[in-house]
Design a protein around this motif. Sequence first.
Motif, short mmCIF file in Angstrom:
data_model
loop_
_atom_site.label_atom_id
_atom_site.label_comp_id
_atom_site.label_asym_id
_atom_site.label_seq_id
_atom_site.Cartn_x
_atom_site.Cartn_y
_atom_site.Cartn_z
N UNK A 199 0.71 -1.12 -0.01
CA UNK A 199 -0.14 -0.02 -0.15
C UNK A 199 0.82 1.26 -0.11
N UNK A 200 2.26 1.09 0.03
CA UNK A 200 3.09 2.12 0.11
C UNK A 200 3.71 2.36 -1.27
N UNK A 201 3.26 1.52 -2.04
CA UNK A 201 4.09 1.66 -3.79
C UNK A 201 4.36 2.83 -4.12
N UNK A 202 3.33 3.89 -4.21
CA UNK A 202 3.64 5.14 -4.79
C UNK A 202 4.61 6.00 -4.00
N UNK A 203 4.57 6.32 -2.59
CA UNK A 203 5.60 6.86 -2.03
C UNK A 203 6.90 6.45 -2.18
N UNK A 204 6.93 5.09 -2.15
CA UNK A 204 8.36 4.49 -2.48
C UNK A 204 8.86 4.91 -3.75
N UNK A 205 8.19 4.74 -5.02
CA UNK A 205 8.54 4.73 -6.21
C UNK A 205 8.87 6.43 -6.31
N UNK A 206 8.13 7.49 -5.74
CA UNK A 206 8.36 8.69 -5.47
C UNK A 206 9.86 9.15 -5.03
N UNK A 207 10.12 8.33 -3.86
CA UNK A 207 11.49 8.49 -2.85
C UNK A 207 12.36 8.29 -3.82
N UNK A 208 12.27 7.07 -4.73
CA UNK A 208 13.52 6.62 -5.57
C UNK A 208 13.37 7.22 -6.87
N UNK A 209 12.61 8.00 -7.26
CA UNK A 209 12.54 8.94 -8.50
C UNK A 209 12.22 8.23 -9.66
N UNK A 210 11.33 6.94 -9.57
CA UNK A 210 11.15 6.52 -10.74
C UNK A 210 9.58 6.52 -11.05
N UNK A 211 8.83 7.03 -10.28
CA UNK A 211 7.18 7.09 -10.64
C UNK A 211 7.08 7.23 -11.97
N UNK A 212 7.52 8.31 -12.63
CA UNK A 212 7.39 8.73 -13.97
C UNK A 212 7.44 7.67 -15.15
N UNK A 213 8.12 6.68 -14.86
CA UNK A 213 8.51 5.39 -15.58
C UNK A 213 7.30 4.66 -15.72
N UNK A 214 6.51 4.73 -14.77
CA UNK A 214 5.24 3.77 -14.95
C UNK A 214 4.02 4.23 -15.57
N UNK A 215 3.43 3.34 -16.68
CA UNK A 215 2.26 3.77 -17.27
C UNK A 215 1.16 3.60 -16.43
N UNK A 216 1.07 2.83 -15.47
CA UNK A 216 0.19 2.36 -14.60
C UNK A 216 0.61 1.66 -13.39
N UNK A 217 0.01 2.02 -12.23
CA UNK A 217 0.34 1.38 -10.95
C UNK A 217 -0.74 0.54 -10.39
N UNK A 218 -0.58 -0.46 -9.99
CA UNK A 218 -1.67 -1.59 -9.35
C UNK A 218 -1.08 -1.88 -8.06
N UNK A 219 -1.73 -1.58 -7.07
CA UNK A 219 -1.04 -1.88 -5.75
C UNK A 219 -1.88 -2.22 -4.84
#
Length: 217
Positions: free
Chosen positions: A116-136
Amino acid sequence: KTKAFIFDLDGVIVDTAKYHFLAWQKLAVSLGITFTHEDNEQLKGVSRVRSLELILGLGNVEATEAQKEEWLVQKNEDYLGYINKMDDSEILPDVMKVLNFLKENNQPIILGSASKNARPILEKVNILHYFDDIVDGNDVSNAKPDPEVFLVGAKKANQTNENSIVFEDSVAGVQAANVAGMISVGIGEASVLNEAKYNFNDFTEISEEFLLELINQ
Ligand code: B16
Ligand code: MG
């Protein structure tokens, strides 16, 4: 050709298992439960609620729903304390090489995680923008080995299950991909992930030729 490339998060893109361990161990110690690294292996890919149940089971501890809820909140607060200190140096070796290659080849990149913390983790490591979609873990109600998280991911990418490739480090995740009829790529010990169609210890072993083969097959 276009395929859906679905990535698990914990253990595939970043090694957050060590932070889950520290946060769960703190809780376990406070409850007088012995919780080892080996026990932590059993929690990979498993939901937060189920993880707590497994840990309470180790110590034969029974508790009310309200008490469990409190422990879950406490554990997550501790966990987020570690997550907040993460940066892009924690992205596992050659993950960026693979993500960049897929982007260059116009392949959809999807996250399929129980967290349930996937988005904040991707944001922290600066790769959120690589993902076309996120299912968590916020989007699905059935945990791996149920394939729900990957089925939703493939759908979001407008791809059939057969045209979806899943990168997973957990046995439950590999099983979920297989149940869905997707191509499973195990990242980690081949002896543990022996149900996966392909096995690699990590992304340094994944070549561009292999990715092209997946795209074109
Ligand atoms: P959270 P994944 C999973 O992530 C972890 O492997 C598992 O250990 C964890 O309990 C679960 O997420 C829930 O995480 O507490 O952050 O919601 O491997 O499916 O990316
Ligand atoms: Mg994982």
